[in-house]
Motif scaffolding. Structure first.
Motif, PDB file in Angstrom:
ATOM      1  N   ILE A   8     -13.900  75.518  93.276  1.00 41.86           N
ATOM      2  CA  ILE A   8     -13.637  74.244  92.612  1.00 41.86           C
ATOM      3  C   ILE A   8     -13.300  73.168  93.636  1.00 41.86           C
ATOM      4  N   SER A   9     -12.598  73.548  94.703  1.00 43.73           N
ATOM      5  CA  SER A   9     -12.337  72.637  95.815  1.00 43.73           C
ATOM      6  C   SER A   9     -12.576  73.371  97.125  1.00 43.73           C
ATOM      7  N   ASN A  10     -13.389  72.775  97.995  1.00 37.16           N
ATOM      8  CA  ASN A  10     -13.604  73.378  99.307  1.00 37.16           C
ATOM      9  C   ASN A  10     -12.355  73.321 100.173  1.00 37.16           C
ATOM     10  N   LYS A  11     -11.418  72.457  99.803  1.00 37.86           N
ATOM     11  CA  LYS A  11     -10.145  72.417 100.525  1.00 37.86           C
ATOM     12  C   LYS A  11      -9.322  73.675 100.270  1.00 37.86           C
ATOM     13  N   LEU A  12      -9.551  74.290  99.127  1.00 39.98           N
ATOM     14  CA  LEU A  12      -8.741  75.430  98.712  1.00 39.98           C
ATOM     15  C   LEU A  12      -9.668  76.488  98.117  1.00 39.98           C
ATOM     16  N   ASP A  75       2.383  63.800 101.715  1.00 39.88           N
ATOM     17  CA  ASP A  75       2.392  64.046 103.152  1.00 39.88           C
ATOM     18  C   ASP A  75       3.098  65.359 103.470  1.00 39.88           C
ATOM     19  N   THR A  76       4.195  65.625 102.776  1.00 38.44           N
ATOM     20  CA  THR A  76       4.922  66.879 102.982  1.00 38.44           C
ATOM     21  C   THR A  76       4.071  68.072 102.555  1.00 38.44           C
ATOM     22  N   PHE A  77       3.356  67.917 101.427  1.00 43.34           N
ATOM     23  CA  PHE A  77       2.427  68.977 101.007  1.00 43.34           C
ATOM     24  C   PHE A  77       1.414  69.265 102.116  1.00 43.34           C
ATOM     25  N   ALA A  78       0.787  68.206 102.628  1.00 43.33           N
ATOM     26  CA  ALA A  78      -0.255  68.380 103.637  1.00 43.33           C
ATOM     27  C   ALA A  78       0.291  69.083 104.875  1.00 43.33           C
ATOM     28  N   PRO A 148      -5.565  64.214 102.264  1.00 41.85           N
ATOM     29  CA  PRO A 148      -5.968  65.612 102.503  1.00 41.85           C
ATOM     30  C   PRO A 148      -5.330  66.624 101.565  1.00 41.85           C
ATOM     31  N   ALA A 149      -4.215  66.279 100.945  1.00 43.99           N
ATOM     32  CA  ALA A 149      -3.550  67.237 100.054  1.00 43.99           C
ATOM     33  C   ALA A 149      -4.112  67.227  98.638  1.00 43.99           C
ATOM     34  N   VAL A 150      -4.881  66.219  98.280  1.00 40.75           N
ATOM     35  CA  VAL A 150      -5.356  66.071  96.893  1.00 40.75           C
ATOM     36  C   VAL A 150      -6.663  66.843  96.728  1.00 40.75           C
ATOM     37  N   VAL A 151      -6.674  67.805  95.786  1.00 45.81           N
ATOM     38  CA  VAL A 151      -7.884  68.597  95.535  1.00 45.81           C
ATOM     39  C   VAL A 151      -8.646  68.127  94.307  1.00 45.81           C
ATOM     40  N   GLY A 152      -8.023  67.291  93.465  1.00 47.55           N
ATOM     41  CA  GLY A 152      -8.728  66.829  92.281  1.00 47.55           C
ATOM     42  C   GLY A 152      -7.840  65.992  91.390  1.00 47.55           C
ATOM     43  N   TRP A 153      -8.473  65.422  90.365  1.00 42.81           N
ATOM     44  CA  TRP A 153      -7.766  64.574  89.402  1.00 42.81           C
ATOM     45  C   TRP A 153      -7.468  65.341  88.120  1.00 42.81           C
ATOM     46  N   HIS A 154      -6.247  65.246  87.687  1.00 42.01           N
ATOM     47  CA  HIS A 154      -5.754  65.820  86.441  1.00 42.01           C
ATOM     48  C   HIS A 154      -5.608  64.648  85.482  1.00 42.01           C
ATOM     49  N   ILE A 155      -6.591  64.455  84.606  1.00 41.36           N
ATOM     50  CA  ILE A 155      -6.626  63.263  83.763  1.00 41.36           C
ATOM     51  C   ILE A 155      -5.685  63.431  82.576  1.00 41.36           C
ATOM     52  N   SER A 156      -4.633  62.607  82.563  1.00 41.29           N
ATOM     53  CA  SER A 156      -3.660  62.575  81.482  1.00 41.29           C
ATOM     54  C   SER A 156      -3.083  63.974  81.231  1.00 41.29           C
ATOM     55  N   ASN A 157      -2.808  64.307  79.971  1.00 35.47           N
ATOM     56  CA  ASN A 157      -2.200  65.599  79.651  1.00 35.47           C
ATOM     57  C   ASN A 157      -2.368  65.909  78.176  1.00 35.47           C
ATOM     58  N   GLU A 158      -3.056  67.002  77.881  1.00 37.45           N
ATOM     59  CA  GLU A 158      -3.170  67.522  76.513  1.00 37.45           C
ATOM     60  C   GLU A 158      -3.493  66.432  75.498  1.00 37.45           C
ATOM     61  N   PHE A 159      -4.652  65.809  75.676  1.00 40.18           N
ATOM     62  CA  PHE A 159      -5.093  64.788  74.725  1.00 40.18           C
ATOM     63  C   PHE A 159      -5.006  65.319  73.295  1.00 40.18           C
ATOM     64  N   GLY A 160      -4.654  64.436  72.374  1.00 39.01           N
ATOM     65  CA  GLY A 160      -4.637  64.843  70.973  1.00 39.01           C
ATOM     66  C   GLY A 160      -4.103  63.738  70.082  1.00 39.01           C
ATOM     67  N   GLY A 161      -4.277  63.929  68.779  1.00 40.48           N
ATOM     68  CA  GLY A 161      -3.768  62.973  67.814  1.00 40.48           C
ATOM     69  C   GLY A 161      -4.726  61.824  67.575  1.00 40.48           C
ATOM     70  N   ALA A 245     -13.076  55.966  94.462  1.00 47.61           N
ATOM     71  CA  ALA A 245     -12.422  56.141  95.760  1.00 47.61           C
ATOM     72  C   ALA A 245     -12.875  57.404  96.478  1.00 47.61           C
ATOM     73  N   ASN A 246     -13.268  58.412  95.721  1.00 47.36           N
ATOM     74  CA  ASN A 246     -13.761  59.659  96.321  1.00 47.36           C
ATOM     75  C   ASN A 246     -14.549  60.428  95.265  1.00 47.36           C
ATOM     76  N   PRO A 247     -15.843  60.185  95.161  1.00 47.60           N
ATOM     77  CA  PRO A 247     -16.657  60.843  94.125  1.00 47.60           C
ATOM     78  C   PRO A 247     -16.685  62.360  94.247  1.00 47.60           C
ATOM     79  N   ASN A 248     -16.271  62.906  95.398  1.00 47.15           N
ATOM     80  CA  ASN A 248     -16.317  64.352  95.587  1.00 47.15           C
ATOM     81  C   ASN A 248     -15.130  65.082  94.967  1.00 47.15           C
ATOM     82  N   LEU A 249     -14.093  64.353  94.570  1.00 48.06           N
ATOM     83  CA  LEU A 249     -12.941  65.019  93.960  1.00 48.06           C
ATOM     84  C   LEU A 249     -13.274  65.420  92.525  1.00 48.06           C
ATOM     85  N   PRO A 250     -13.102  66.697  92.158  1.00 48.85           N
ATOM     86  CA  PRO A 250     -13.364  67.113  90.773  1.00 48.85           C
ATOM     87  C   PRO A 250     -12.326  66.564  89.812  1.00 48.85           C
ATOM     88  N   VAL A 251     -12.734  66.397  88.564  1.00 45.68           N
ATOM     89  CA  VAL A 251     -11.819  65.922  87.529  1.00 45.68           C
ATOM     90  C   VAL A 251     -11.711  66.969  86.432  1.00 45.68           C
TER      91      VAL A 251
END
Length: 688
Positions: A8-12, A75-78, A148-161, A245-251
């Motif tokens: 899912i991410s080549n970084k990880l 930065d600390t994560f990286a 460098p620490a970001v592997v992807g986008w987590h869009i919002s949270n548990e859409f519903g309603g 900003a980075n089309p390669n990051l998965p969502v």
């Protein structure tokens, strides 16, 4: 068949292991971050989902952005080899926005605008809310899209309603105008001549309301579809704001069995599917039924894109919102986590990393308890799992060999529940689907959970329980599937209505009638205390004998070319067909006219599996409550044998050569599984 996908991410490029992390709750205690980094490494956690509800910490005052704490965190994560799914914070907005812009607050079906609070209490249609989310998401993307620490986008949270404000009413009318083109077409599709509900102006059309219209079933069905489409449109709006900003990051966006949304439609806009699993483990003496249920949902989410998914949330111990908050018994954390991997997940992630000190989830399970250290049972369970995950990352990207599918459509689910049919006290659609799935789970047969619009050609066997809403097109697809050699299994309450929830004329099961070779004349709902039975016909083609109890639903059918395999035992229709088989083209179609119990389903599907030759994980008889699942890369099979029986079990292996996945030691003959035990094995691929 594709046997292995890229990570899912080549970084990880390993199995992801982590949790939802909320350092914004601890900005007053900077020493917490330092300790958390130490504990994450100790637990073998390599990824965190961050910023999910951090809007107020990122924009405490309108137009004033405070990203410094997020800078330090990433930065600390990286620096420490830890990665992040960076979330857009739209799941809960700051109070200043609710106060200054009331339009962002949802309006309920009762037409009353909500106060500030809770989660997803906002309107997806509101131009102002879309503007504010775009500003926030653009700033996050510009600042962190290349981090460098970001592997992807987590869009919002548990859409519903849903929302019923004026913006949403206008959007609903526009959606309907695009779909139907004219009021005449809408009135015909919704059958509004019933109760004189015919519309003569588009402005008369409103969303369903408890104090207004709720009885026009086509109307209700289209509202569900509109809400799904509008939610997807908002999700896409968020994705578009971060993509540049980075089309390669998965969502991804994490899903949680919210009935109001058709998750299958999200697959087109997401790069990876993720979901949140919170089973009530140990609510009975043994966990096999619940284990099979969770397996069904893993299969469902894997099937949405036919590729590995992410288990984005589960609890490492307990929840705080279920009726009873049970602890996971010894072994269950490992078993339930690796069950997700077995069914196609490339991650195990938790809610939450560190327990909140206050508010509604302060007692929800976490890797780090209020005690704040690693000397707890739960932390040790997580760390041990982390060690296992680090040694089996060769399964990343592997696929599931599947030749069996269950048909499960969201609009059928909505329509069945709205039908006002034979059992309004409970027709148990989901329970029926799960019971059929469990019969395969018990025999180690992998199952895809597909929609009627999906390609059917990859399967030998398709099961379509209670396909109440069956489009003409779906009927033709299933007819072709059987004619070309496939095996189809259907049940009562199938082929009743079309996509507008209008009854098929000319006899049920409508578009399935020719394929099944039957005509369904009447259907009876039984009281909970009522029982009927299925008596197998002598020398029937399945070779089943005896009588099986049935309950809840009995459909009276006439054969039109189908062979009678069994008949009813009771009531005025005793002796009439209850189970049929129809040879059609090169294939065969079975129909169960009554709701049958687990003993029959197990016996029936054992014979169907033998007849069709669908792939099983192992050529062996599995003990009750034990199941097996396979992932493959085309060269090696990875076999997960799981014990949900509540007691120690012994499993006989088949005659292929196996090794332990973690140690590479040879294993043959039998393996012993403790309570909540799991064996991770490897063998040469059997399906290349």
């Amino acid at each position: 068949m594709t046997h292995k996908f890229n990570p899912i991410s080549n970084k990880l490029p390993v199995l992801m292991h982590g949790a939802d992390y909320n350092p914004d709750q601890w900005l007053h205690s900077p020493e917490v971050l330092k300790e958390d980094i130490r504990l994450m490494k100790l637990a073998g956690c390599n990824v965190m989902a961050i910023g999910i509800f951090a809007w107020a910490a990122l924009e405490p005052v309108e137009g004033t952005f405070t990203f410094e704490w997020m800078d330090r965190l990433l930065d600390t994560f990286a620096e420490n080899g830890i990665y992040a799914w960076l979330a857009t914070p739209s799941g809960a907005r700051p109070a200043w926005m609710s106060e200054r812009y009331p339009e962002v607050r949802r309006v309920g079906a009762n037409r009353v605008r909500n106060l500030h609070g809770l989660r997803h209490n906002h309107c997806y249609t509101s131009p102002l809310y879309r503007e504010k989310t775009a500003i926030m998401n653009n700033k996050l993307a510009e600042r962190y899209g290349q981090h460098p620490a970001v592997v992807g986008w987590h869009i919002s949270n548990e859409f519903g309603g849903d929302c019923h404000c004026d913006y949403c009413q206008d959007a609903f009318r526009t959606w309907l105008q695009k779909k139907y083109g004219s009021l005449d077409a809408l009135n015909a599709a919704w059958w509004t001549s019933f109760w004189a509900h015919t519309y003569t102006d588009w402005n008369q059309v409103e969303s369903p309301a408890p104090h207004g219209e709720t009885m026009v079933h086509g109307h209700n069905l289209d509202w569900h579809r509109f809400v799904t489409d509008q939610t997807i449109d908002f999700c896409k709006h968020e994705i578009d704001a971060v993509r540049g900003a980075n089309p390669n990051l998965p969502v991804t966006t994490n899903m949680h069995l919210i009935e109001s949304l058709d998750y299958r439609k999200f697959a087109d806009i997401l790069d990876v599917i993720s979901w949140d699993a919170y089973p009530t483990w140990h609510d009975t003496k043994e966990d096999s039924k619940l284990g099979a249920t969770i397996a069904f949902y893993h299969d469902l989410f894997r099937s949405l894109k036919q590729k590995p998914f992410l288990l984005m949330e589960c609890t490492p111990s307990l929840t705080n919102w279920q009726p009873i908050s049970k602890l996971k018994q010894p072994g269950m954390h490992r078993l339930s986590s690796l069950q997700a991997i077995a069914h196609g997940s490339d991650s195990v992630q938790y809610f939450q990393w560190r327990k909140s000190r206050g508010s509604s989830e302060k007692f929800h399970g976490a890797v780090v308890d209020h005690a704040g250290h690693e000397h707890t049972r739960v932390f040790k369970d997580v760390a041990e799992l982390g060690q296992t995950l680090s040694t089996i990352s060769e399964v990343v990207g592997t696929t599931t060999p599947v030749e069996t599918a269950i048909l499960f459509d969201w609009d059928n689910r909505w329509a069945v529940k709205d039908a006002q049919g034979p059992r309004n006290m409970g027709i148990h659609y989901e329970e029926t689907v799960l019971a059929h799935h469990q019969a395969f789970w018990e025999q180690g047969v992998a199952v895809d959970v597909i929609g009627s619009e999906d390609d059917l050609s990859a399967y030998k066997l398709i099961v379509a329980p209670m396909l109440y809403l069956c489009r003409e097109e779906t009927g033709r697809k299933l007819e072709t599937f059987v004619a070309q050699g496939g095996t189809l299994v259907t049940t009562y309450w199938s082929g009743i209505v079309n996509e507008h929830d209008l009854c098929h004329l000319g006899g049920f099961p409508g578009p399935l009638r020719k394929t099944l070779g039957i005509w369904a004349e009447e259907i009876e709902g039984l009281y909970d205390y009522d029982r009927n039975g299925l008596s197998m016909s002598p020398d029937n083609q399945l070779g089943l004998t005896g009588t099986f109890e049935s309950h809840e639903i009995c459909e009276m059918i006439h054969t039109e070319g189908a062979e009678v395999l069994g008949v009813y035992t009771d009531s005025f229709y005793a002796g009439q067909p209850a189970l049929t088989a129809n040879h059609f083209g090169q294939g065969k179609a079975y129909h169960m006219a009554t709701r049958l119990k687990a003993d029959f389903l197990q016996a029936f599907y054992t014979k169907i599996i033998e007849q069709t030759g669908v792939v099983r994980a192992m050529n062996t008889d599995l003990p009750q409550g034990v199941t097996a699942q396979v992932r493959t890369d085309g060269s090696s099979d990875y076999v997960f044998i799981m014990n949900f029986s509540g007691q120690a079990e012994r499993v006989s292996l088949d005659d292929r050569s196996y090794t332990h996945l973690e140690t590479n030691e040879a294993v043959r003959g039998e393996i012993d599984l403790p309570v909540n035990g799991i064996a991770l094995l490897k063998r040469a691929a059997s399906h290349g």
